[in-house]
Scaffold this active site. Structure first.
Site, mmCIF file in Angstrom:
data_model
loop_
_atom_site.group_PDB
_atom_site.id
_atom_site.type_symbol
_atom_site.label_atom_id
_atom_site.label_comp_id
_atom_site.label_asym_id
_atom_site.label_seq_id
_atom_site.Cartn_x
_atom_site.Cartn_y
_atom_site.Cartn_z
ATOM 1 N N ASP A 108 0.828 -1.209 0.000
ATOM 2 C CA ASP A 108 0.000 0.000 0.000
ATOM 3 C C ASP A 108 0.863 1.260 0.000
ATOM 4 O OD1 ASP A 108 -2.324 1.505 0.089
ATOM 5 O OD2 ASP A 108 -2.457 1.442 2.281
ATOM 6 N N HIS A 156 3.344 3.249 -8.767
ATOM 7 C CA HIS A 156 3.259 1.797 -8.983
ATOM 8 C C HIS A 156 4.557 1.292 -9.614
ATOM 9 C CE1 HIS A 156 -0.865 2.009 -7.795
ATOM 10 N NE2 HIS A 156 -1.315 2.575 -8.902
ATOM 11 N N LEU A 184 10.765 -21.094 -4.087
ATOM 12 C CA LEU A 184 9.830 -20.087 -3.555
ATOM 13 C C LEU A 184 8.641 -19.984 -4.500
ATOM 14 C CD1 LEU A 184 9.079 -17.493 -1.850
ATOM 15 C CD2 LEU A 184 10.528 -16.212 -3.402
HETATM 16 C C1 FPP Z 1 -1.736 0.220 -3.604
HETATM 17 O O1 FPP Z 1 -1.294 1.541 -3.607
HETATM 18 C C2 FPP Z 1 -1.102 -0.568 -4.638
HETATM 19 C C3 FPP Z 1 -1.712 -1.073 -5.728
HETATM 20 C C4 FPP Z 1 -3.144 -0.847 -6.003
HETATM 21 C C5 FPP Z 1 -1.003 -1.827 -6.767
HETATM 22 C C6 FPP Z 1 0.206 -2.591 -6.338
HETATM 23 C C7 FPP Z 1 1.060 -2.759 -7.514
HETATM 24 C C8 FPP Z 1 2.384 -2.680 -7.532
HETATM 25 C C9 FPP Z 1 3.227 -2.520 -6.336
HETATM 26 C C10 FPP Z 1 3.040 -2.712 -8.851
HETATM 27 C C11 FPP Z 1 4.088 -3.712 -8.970
HETATM 28 C C12 FPP Z 1 3.629 -5.078 -8.708
HETATM 29 C C13 FPP Z 1 3.979 -6.122 -9.455
HETATM 30 C C14 FPP Z 1 3.590 -7.480 -9.059
HETATM 31 C C15 FPP Z 1 4.752 -5.928 -10.663
HETATM 32 P P1 FPP Z 1 -2.363 2.723 -3.749
HETATM 33 O O2 FPP Z 1 -2.398 3.111 -5.183
HETATM 34 O O3 FPP Z 1 -3.669 2.303 -3.176
HETATM 35 O O4 FPP Z 1 -1.680 3.819 -2.870
HETATM 36 P P2 FPP Z 1 -2.379 4.970 -2.021
HETATM 37 O O5 FPP Z 1 -3.110 4.288 -0.901
HETATM 38 O O6 FPP Z 1 -1.231 5.790 -1.550
HETATM 39 O O7 FPP Z 1 -3.283 5.698 -2.962
#
Ligand code: FPP
Length: 243
Positions: A22, A40, A134
């Site tokens: 997050d 991201h 893994l």
């Molecule tokens: C939450 O942050 C994260 C996500 C919705 C996406 C997670 C994806 C990645 C970490 C990209 C890489 C992953 C892989 C497997 C390649 P948010 O956007 O909700 O953050 P915020 O709460 O600050 O708005």
């Protein structure tokens, strides 16, 4: 912050770690970047860091909440960008996953994913099937309530066909119909960005999981934060309600 040498390997190390990644959006905002997608993108490097930490500690399963069922409600630009990022991550890293004995898997309503991303994912899953150091389980288009709905449908169908009587339904019946029934429940669930929420992630599987909230945003998460979480885990007394 802990480094690897501070982990007492004589104490139990979690076999299965799950992570709610997050804070990418907030990270992009803090860095005054144009789009949340850049957060991201930075988060992909943290995924690699988590994999290195698992490697160093011989963690057997790592489940990452990469895209929730609810995330489909985000603007199309962002969901498209996340799908592209996922394909690119797999293409860029499959060689290394193979070298390091990592098996890629996915759980979730995968039928909702775009065909091109799905093809890249399926090819990497098939290619890495024989790896056994893994298991990297990506939760994609995933929601725990949806997973339980799917399990309930499968059980109801078995009852309707006459192969299962309602009285014979046990916890095991439900567990065996989840998306990855052979994966043991997580020992440790890490959530980044300081938020204390479970957000519809692995609700059945985390009944006895130890929870750890890391204060950093996901793009800032590195091995040391993973080791901090494991050190904290090693101080816990897991009783499973037994005493
Ligand atoms: C939450 O942050 C994260 C996500 C919705 C996406 C997670 C994806 C990645 C970490 C990209 C890489 C992953 C892989 C497997 C390649 P948010 O956007 O909700 O953050 P915020 O709460 O600050 O708005």
């Amino acid at each position: 912050m802990a480094d690897l040498r501070e982990i007492d390997t004589a104490k139990p190390v979690p076999r299965h770690v799950a992570i709610i990644m997050d804070g990418n959006g907030r990270w992009a905002q803090q860095h005054k970047l144009r789009s949340r997608l850049q957060g991201h993108e930075a988060g992909a490097e943290s995924v690699r860091a988590a994999l290195r930490a698992c490697d160093a500690l011989h963690v057997r399963y790592l489940t990452l909440f990469a895209f929730s069922y609810e995330n489909w409600k985000r603007p199309k630009d962002e969901t498209d960008g996340l799908m592209r990022l996922l394909s690119r991550f797999i293409e860029d890293n499959i060689g290394e996953l193979m070298e390091r004995g990592i098996r890629l898997r996915a759980i979730g309503r995968l039928d909702l994913m775009p065909a091109d991303t799905r093809a890249v994912l399926d090819a990497a899953i098939a290619r890495s099937r024989g790896n056994a150091k893994l298991d990297l389980v990506l939760a994609l288009s995933y929601g725990a309530r949806q997973e339980l709905v799917d399990a309930a449908r499968s059980i109801a169908a078995a009852v309707q066909e006459g192969g299962l009587s309602p009285a014979a339904i046990t916890e095991q019946t439900i567990a065996s119909r989840l998306y990855a029934p052979d994966v043991p429940d997580p020992d440790l669930l890490i959530r980044t960005s300081g938020e204390f929420r479970v957000s519809n992630f692995l609700l059945w599987q985390i009944s006895y999981t130890e929870l750890y909230v890391a204060p950093v945003l996901w793009p800032d998460f590195r091995e040391e934060h993973f080791y901090d979480a494991v050190r904290d885990y090693q101080r816990r007394d897991r009783r499973y309600g037994g005493r």
